[in-house]
Design an enzyme around this catalytic site. Structure first.
Site, short mmCIF file in Angstrom:
data_model
loop_
_atom_site.label_atom_id
_atom_site.label_comp_id
_atom_site.label_asym_id
_atom_site.label_seq_id
_atom_site.Cartn_x
_atom_site.Cartn_y
_atom_site.Cartn_z
N GLY A 10 -8.32 -8.70 3.59
CA GLY A 10 -9.11 -9.04 4.75
C GLY A 10 -8.33 -8.97 6.04
O GLY A 10 -8.89 -9.09 7.12
N LYS B 113 0.83 -1.20 0.00
CA LYS B 113 0.00 0.00 0.00
C LYS B 113 0.87 1.25 0.00
O LYS B 113 0.68 2.16 -0.82
CB LYS B 113 -0.89 -0.03 1.24
CG LYS B 113 -2.00 1.00 1.24
CD LYS B 113 -2.80 0.90 2.54
CE LYS B 113 -4.15 1.55 2.39
NZ LYS B 113 -5.15 0.61 1.81
N ARG C 270 -3.37 3.08 8.32
CA ARG C 270 -3.67 1.80 7.69
C ARG C 270 -2.44 0.91 7.68
O ARG C 270 -1.33 1.38 7.46
CB ARG C 270 -4.11 1.98 6.24
CG ARG C 270 -5.48 2.56 6.03
CD ARG C 270 -5.79 2.53 4.54
NE ARG C 270 -7.15 2.90 4.23
CZ ARG C 270 -7.55 4.12 3.87
NH1 ARG C 270 -6.67 5.12 3.82
NH2 ARG C 270 -8.81 4.35 3.59
N MET D 250 -6.30 -6.35 6.65
CA MET D 250 -5.85 -4.98 6.79
C MET D 250 -6.51 -4.32 7.98
O MET D 250 -7.72 -4.46 8.20
CB MET D 250 -6.25 -4.19 5.54
CG MET D 250 -5.70 -4.76 4.29
SD MET D 250 -3.97 -4.37 4.17
CE MET D 250 -4.09 -3.09 2.94
N SER E 282 14.76 -41.98 -10.05
CA SER E 282 13.57 -41.17 -9.83
C SER E 282 13.51 -40.85 -8.34
O SER E 282 13.48 -41.75 -7.51
CB SER E 282 12.33 -41.94 -10.28
OG SER E 282 11.19 -41.16 -10.02
N TYR F 26 12.79 -34.73 -15.86
CA TYR F 26 11.34 -34.59 -15.81
C TYR F 26 10.85 -34.55 -14.37
O TYR F 26 11.55 -34.96 -13.45
CB TYR F 26 10.64 -35.75 -16.55
CG TYR F 26 10.79 -37.08 -15.89
CD1 TYR F 26 9.90 -37.49 -14.88
CD2 TYR F 26 11.81 -37.96 -16.25
CE1 TYR F 26 10.04 -38.72 -14.26
CE2 TYR F 26 11.95 -39.20 -15.63
CZ TYR F 26 11.07 -39.57 -14.63
OH TYR F 26 11.20 -40.77 -14.01
N ARG G 263 -3.31 -1.40 -6.41
CA ARG G 263 -2.48 -2.60 -6.26
C ARG G 263 -2.86 -3.54 -7.39
O ARG G 263 -3.94 -3.39 -8.01
CB ARG G 263 -2.71 -3.25 -4.91
CG ARG G 263 -4.15 -3.62 -4.70
CD ARG G 263 -4.38 -4.22 -3.32
NE ARG G 263 -5.82 -4.43 -3.12
CZ ARG G 263 -6.37 -4.76 -1.96
NH1 ARG G 263 -5.62 -4.91 -0.90
NH2 ARG G 263 -7.67 -4.96 -1.87
N CYS H 153 9.25 -38.37 -8.57
CA CYS H 153 7.89 -38.87 -8.57
C CYS H 153 7.21 -38.69 -7.23
O CYS H 153 6.12 -39.17 -7.01
CB CYS H 153 7.85 -40.34 -9.01
SG CYS H 153 8.80 -41.42 -7.95
N HIS I 14 -15.23 -9.76 1.70
CA HIS I 14 -14.27 -10.72 2.27
C HIS I 14 -14.44 -12.11 1.67
O HIS I 14 -13.49 -12.73 1.21
CB HIS I 14 -14.43 -10.77 3.79
CG HIS I 14 -13.52 -11.74 4.46
ND1 HIS I 14 -13.91 -13.03 4.78
CD2 HIS I 14 -12.23 -11.62 4.83
CE1 HIS I 14 -12.89 -13.65 5.34
NE2 HIS I 14 -11.85 -12.82 5.39
#
Lengths: 873, 873
Positions: B101, B22, B92, B103, B763, B850, B336, B830, B454
């Site tokens: 929610g 903010k 704030r 803040m 793996s 992978y 924001r 895996c 909210h």
């Protein structure tokens, strides 16, 4: 072309890995001019290749054997299989490491129906020839054809009963001829084939059988038990026969150059006249003391004494010698370093240092640290012994004292051991098949066999009490009864054995701790002067602590605080603590436990004097303090006056799928900080109080278990330091202390640099580190580790000996990283490996400051540490 | 001296870590000349030091705040607390990461009895002043004094009822004066002290309260849930007040520069006239569509549209903007980056690439891979929807579709979830206290609140279906009833929510899988074009395999063979196998299982086409296939026609203390080689048959689990190769295949060089590797990992995100050592980490070939892999 076969005169002791112990020593004796019958050795490499090639004697090997055989025949001017004047040979196995009782021997090879006839004529001693022939058939059948020995023994016994004679030597030529025929029939019946008549076939079959024997189950069990690799292979020795059974001027014997039981510097041995090879050690006839030979054959005796002395000087160690006298002429058939009791081993090396035969360093290196174990075990309480009921006397085959229940078979012994019994294995004589039963027993009693019988040798190796050759005993193994005169003892009856005197007593006898003799102290002093590693102990009570100090412990490396909670008046307070539903309730229970713990620590600190004491904060999961069976929970609920349902619920909540990896160690402290707070307070108040009241300076080392993340350590350290500050304020004094951690989680070894920022010491908890590094639960792995070892997948049980390649690598990483942050970090080990010599050596190599082990293993660790320092200086 | 306070004009977006989101955006907007009321920001560093100093506002910080406040007052020519013309400010919170929610906001700070009087005179608008004053008291009480909000709300509602008005705006000056007095009494009663009248005290108390709020429980829960570190701290923004509540030419609103639900490129927002700050998002009045502002204040609307566009271009992303119109003048209070649904996120980045606002690479990097999850979840089956019973309409606050049972409180929702229910949380409006209940639910329905309420914001963040502001519903939370007209729904009744339309239906509605739209495919294509990692899937059935291929899987990384045995007709054969007392019996049972497994593999191979398939041989301990409760054992014994005692005995024998570290994986193969032989045969016959009959080329990758010792691997590999040879002979063809291993035992990472001699692929089984490296049992660690995270000991759950420092280090070691022996060894993962973006990034960094994950996470892994490739190229 690789050389697979060596004549004796081509070898020497240096070739032991290739020629085996027996072969290299025969070569060495030949080399230094002792009377050794000629022969040659097939190498261990040949054995290994035999397996690699799929169990085949390949052409090249066959060729080399035939070549050496030819050389031998030329030298002896006799030929294998010559009908008129046949050459006979023995075939013996011989690995590079000693495996007593595992040796295969075939004597008189070369005899067959034809050569026996010819030899009988030439020697004019047909009785001897047929005695030799029946022995060949029996041994060949056992080793090569795998026909059980008893089938031949039965025939021999029957023949002796038939002839109403006691001794084999009383059998006539005719009897023996008949036995030969009967034996050959057994062979035909059992194998479907005739006993092989071609001596060359006999030879090759014998060589191959020896190769095969390397991998038979009992050899594997023996090697597993003795930490011997399965991949070394055995050599095979082929040697010209000399005969101890040609008549009354022949004989055979076994002797030690010093007493293998006490170490006394005096020739010690046994012999039998008119006997061959294995008769002495097989325990079939009871042999005579070596000194008696002086009367019978003074010249041979003198010559033997000289040879014995010269062998001891040559090898610079006590020798175990086999000899045969063939018609008055002495032949050396074997020499090797003699097995001995731990007592004897110490006596011998200390004596040899005095005699300037060896140096102190050699003395230290020559002992097997594990053997010290037997010295540290109890002997009978002398008063109790005075009241004991003596039954009979046997040979003091292996020192120590043991009381236990009689079992007559190895299987029963193993079962009884598993049920928690203290077992005495009672056998007529033991054989390699009995090894597992012997392992399970605290003592072994045999009716037959001498000091060098299987039972005696193996028991000494195991450091177990053994009385052998108690010949007055009648032992009926199948009926499970042992009797002498009108006394009868059945399975489960108590007896007691004194391995130092050979006495056997009825009932149980109280034992007392070993008093460690002067030579032991001398040797330990030598060891202490060279070792770099400190040796601490794992002890949880003042009594254990005192015992450990007596054995030379230089501090406590692991004091487990949880054991203290299991005492009777404490477990219920502990349980109240666990069942607390609020921090207040928990603190109330902990307030009750605190003074108890404090008293424990005061006792331990007093016992340890100014020696450092490492105390591990609570480690096990809380459910270990609660019962798990319904009935026990109900009982406890009543006792504790809490509803059964609530207690059951708590037990259920605390139950874990994998408790080893569960809510324990410092993880408990994160959930219940007040437990560790109580413990730290108890430790520091104990130390402060001793300083204040008794002016005793104690340096407690507070050890945080199961750290895997640096913030865990920091969290507990801060918690501890807060309590310590409070204690210092309360007492108005300060006490030096260290805070450190166990390294037992693999992750801790990786982040050791971070942990060392706050930790003043690392103590390797190799039990848990091994569990997690291998992924083996110690509680469960037994069933497959056994199989793993049998299948050669694991060479060692990693819970017994540090796995250098895996666990050891992590330890090295932890040290390296820990020292990056804290150069002088104190390093120790408190897993059970800390008392195992090979592991102690590893700890020396990687630069630990100390090892810690159970009190009884402290001397072992001291010696092992000295050896490591000498080997890796 | 460190700078703890920055005026807005001193900062910029670059200082976000210091100024919070903010604060840095207010600074940035100021910098680029947008109409932002003046102010300053207290840094996150100040917050961190506040905690470090023991929760104290220290002198230096106080001094710096006072200094900046003075500057602000000079600039505004007004003074805080000036009786005549007071400066009012807002306070704030604003952390560096968005925590919607969470803040804290205090408006109108500076008002007290005196300044209110002065201000009423100057503004000639006493009604507005006392409306502001009562708001201050209420917000200050909530944030600073921790007095529950409802105590004030109740008084406000009472007053409205008393006055018979509907809206706050209908209350008169007098009403508001009375409310101020009543509110002050509440403060006195609740705190024992007067509402603080000194504006400087108000300011410091407010700053400190914001600091404190960083560590309140709901903020911690939120951060845990969103993987936000607890150690960042929050900044505090103090800003001159502008007022949306001065009358009908004032107002306040919230808008997104594009539609946050669909991504449509059109301003999207809500506003309220004559309202202040939180009224819009609090859902107290239902706000109006932003387009309506055009009618009311066309000039302000135009200006706002321009500002919005410029902000989007400036930030190059969709913005979430707060604004206030004070007597016709527009002020920007916040901008924001806007939260959005995954659908919208994809639409937006694809559009922005087309608009040439961002590059493809930026588009890829801008998405949170985890958000894709919501795209892949089911929507309602359209046919089922046609028959569904429509109840009411709300706002389509978060996309997706959900059917479940109604629960009215977060606690009930959590409990019902734990009981296995599918939960719809029904609330008037949600608040941060409801978060755990929202986590437990499949969907959320509220009666109040808009698209930015909210409930809506949080549900979008969680990727959960949410319908908000269904205003026709009467929800009585305490009575647990929801009604509309004469329809009533109670706890446990089924309803269904469509988050895409806002429709609410009675009963359950069948759902169908998501159909992935064009933009999704476009984005995935872009991702695939940059990623280096292949993405495979963990799948055990042809159905899962097909699904995964649809999601882009390039092979199977883990096919667990054990799941196949749990199917109904197989489990009994499996059990017979386990209960076998001889190898023959076992083989008989295995012979029955073989064709079943073979059919499985044929199905999977067909589904995967030419893609590689890695099949793991049996892994779990055998006891997992047997029941453990007495009643179940009895039942099974009857079924299987074996004596209960024998079955019980087997169950007991197989029971393990720590099954995770027990007799499983390749350890089973050493004991029961025939099991793996059967599996290998099934795999290879399936492959051979497909090749022979369908000419399909399959390359099975046979994976040996739980290897910790190279001989284990070699043993199983040899066994497998023997079977494979047999299969090749039987079929007369050969099939290419690989044999490799899981790396999941810490020791395997150390000896990876040895294993790689025989293993063609590794793996990483990071589930087990994490368990053993940390010493955490996944089954048990839940209870303390939660505590660990709460106490800041663990930042992440290592079972969710790879622990790079510990587990990751071992993985790197394994790769390095493995490649030493086999340069081109195939490397994969895996464990479940394979579908977690941070872990996928790590896999890219350490050079795996992978990752493999569950089918639904395949797109996530593809995107995460692309991001990793862009970040670490």
């Amino acid at each position: 072309m690789k050389k697979y076969v060596y004549a004796f005169h081509e070898g020497s002791t240096d070739l032991k890995p290739l020629l085996g112990g027996k072969g290299s020593n025969l070569a060495e004796m030949t080399r230094i001019g002792l009377p050794v019958p000629g022969g040659y050795t097939v190498t261990t490499e040949a054995c290994i290749e035999y397996y690699e090639k799929g169990n085949i004697i390949w052409d090249e090997l066959r060729h080399q054997i035939e070549e050496k055989q030819l050389e031998l025949e030329k030298m002896m001017e006799k030929t294998l299989g010559d009908i008129k004047n046949p050459l006979l040979v023995s075939v013996r196995s011989g690995a590079a490491v000693s495996m007593p009782g595992m040796m295969d021997t075939i004597l008189n090879l070369g005899l067959n129906d034809e050569t026996a006839k010819g030899m009988a004529e030439i020697t004019k001693n047909p009785r001897f020839v047929f005695d030799s022939y029946r022995r060949l058939i029996q041994m060949f059948s056992d080793v090569v054809l795998e026909i059980p020995k008893y089938k031949f023994d039965n025939l021999l016994e029957t023949k002796k009963r038939e002839k109403e004679v006691k001794s084999d030597t009383d059998l006539t030529e005719e009897d023996l001829r008949e036995l030969v025929e009967a034996f050959k029939k057994v062979v035909k019946k059992e194998t479907g084939k005739e006993f092989p008549q071609n001596p060359k076939d006999q030879l090759m079959m014998a060589v191959e059988a020896v190769f095969r024997s390397w991998n038979n189950p009992r050899a594997r069990v023996y090697r597993d038990l003795n930490d011997i690799s399965h991949t070394m292979g055995t050599a095979v020795n082929i040697q010209v026969m000399v005969f101890g059974n040609t008549g009354e001027d022949s004989g055979t014997g076994v002797a030690f150059t010093r007493n293998p039981s006490t170490g006394e510097n005096k020739l010690y041995g046994e012999f039998l006249m008119n006997a061959q090879g294995e008769d002495v050690v097989a325990g079939i006839r009871t042999p005579r003391d070596i000194e008696e030979l002086k009367e019978i054959l003074p010249e041979a005796y003198e010559q033997f004494c000289e040879v014995a002395k010269s062998l001891e000087i040559h090898y610079r160690d006590m020798q175990d010698i086999e000899f045969t006298i063939d018609s008055g002429t002495l032949y050396m058939l074997q020499t090797r370093t003699g097995k001995r009791t731990a007592n004897a081993a110490i006596q011998i090396v200390v004596d040899m240092v005095k005699e300037e035969l060896i140096t102190k360093e050699e003395a230290i290196l020559r002992l097997n640290p594990n053997d010290l174990d037997q010295l540290l075990h109890p002997t009978f309480n002398e008063k109790a012994l005075n009241d004991a009921s003596f039954i009979t006397n046997g040979l003091p085959a292996s020192s120590g004292a043991a009381s236990g229940k009689i079992y007559f078979s190895p299987e029963d012994a193993v079962k009884a051991k598993a049920d928690g019994e203290s077992v005495i294995l009672v056998r007529n004589e033991t054989s390699p098949e009995d090894i597992e039963g012997m392992v399970a027993s605290v003592g072994i009693l045999t009716a037959k066999g001498g000091m060098t019988s299987h039972a005696a040798v193996v028991a000494r190796g195991m450091g177990k009490c053994c009385v052998s050759g108690a010949g007055e005993l009648n032992i009926n193994e199948s009926e499970k009864v042992m009797s002498i005169d009108d006394q009868h003892f059945g399975e489960g009856d108590f007896i007691s054995l004194d391995g130092n005197t050979g006495h056997v007593y009825a009932g149980q006898i109280e034992t007392q701790d070993a008093s460690l003799g002067g030579e032991f102290l001398t040797l330990m002093k030598w060891a202490d002067s060279v070792r770099k590693l400190k040796v601490r102990t794992n002890a949880d009570t003042p009594k254990d602590s005192a015992k450990a100090v007596e054995f030379g412990a230089e501090g406590i490396g692991l004091c487990r605080t949880e054991h203290m909670f299991f005492e009777d008046n404490r477990i219920s307070v502990m349980r109240r603590m666990i069942l607390s539903r609020s921090i207040e309730d928990r603190k109330k229970a902990l307030d009750k436990l605190m003074p108890m713990q404090k008293e424990d620590f005061i006792g331990i600190f007093k016992a340890m004097g100014s020696r450092p004491v490492t105390i591990r904060l609570l480690d096990p999961p809380l459910h270990e303090f609660l019962p798990s069976e319904k009935a026990d929970i109900e009982k406890l609920a009543l006792e504790m006056e809490v509803p059964y349902s609530r207690l059951k619920e708590t037990v259920f909540e605390l139950k874990e799928v994998n408790p080893m990896l569960g809510h324990r160690g410092c993880r408990l402290a994160v959930t219940y900080p007040e437990i560790y707070e109580m413990q730290v307070r108890a430790i520091m108040e104990a130390a402060a109080e001793l300083k204040q009241k008794e002016n005793q300076e104690v340096i407690p080392e507070i050890m945080i278990p199961l750290v895997g993340e640096v913030k865990e350590f920091d969290y507990v350290k801060e918690l501890a330091e807060n309590v310590i500050e409070e204690v210092f304020e309360d007492y108005g004094i300060t006490v030096p202390y260290l805070i450190g951690t166990m390294i037992e989680i693999p992750r801790a070894t990786i982040i050791a640099d971070e942990i060392a920022k706050g930790a003043e010491f690392f103590s390797f908890g190799t039990n848990d580190l091994t569990q997690m590094t291998y992924g083996f639960s110690r509680d469960d792995a037994g069933r497959f580790i056994k199989e793993y070892r049998e299948k050669g997948i694991l060479e060692k049980d990693p819970f017994q000996q540090i796995d250098r390649k895996g666990v050891g690598e992590l330890m090295k990483m932890a040290i390296e990283r820990g020292q990056q942050t804290r150069k002088d970090i104190k390093l120790g080990i408190c897993g059970e490996h800390g008392g195992e010599p090979n592991s102690v050596e590893f700890c020396h190599i990687i630069g630990l400051d100390y090892v810690s082990c159970s009190p009884f293993r402290v001397p072992i660790a001291r010696l092992a540490a000295a050896q490591a320092a000498l080997r890796y200086s």
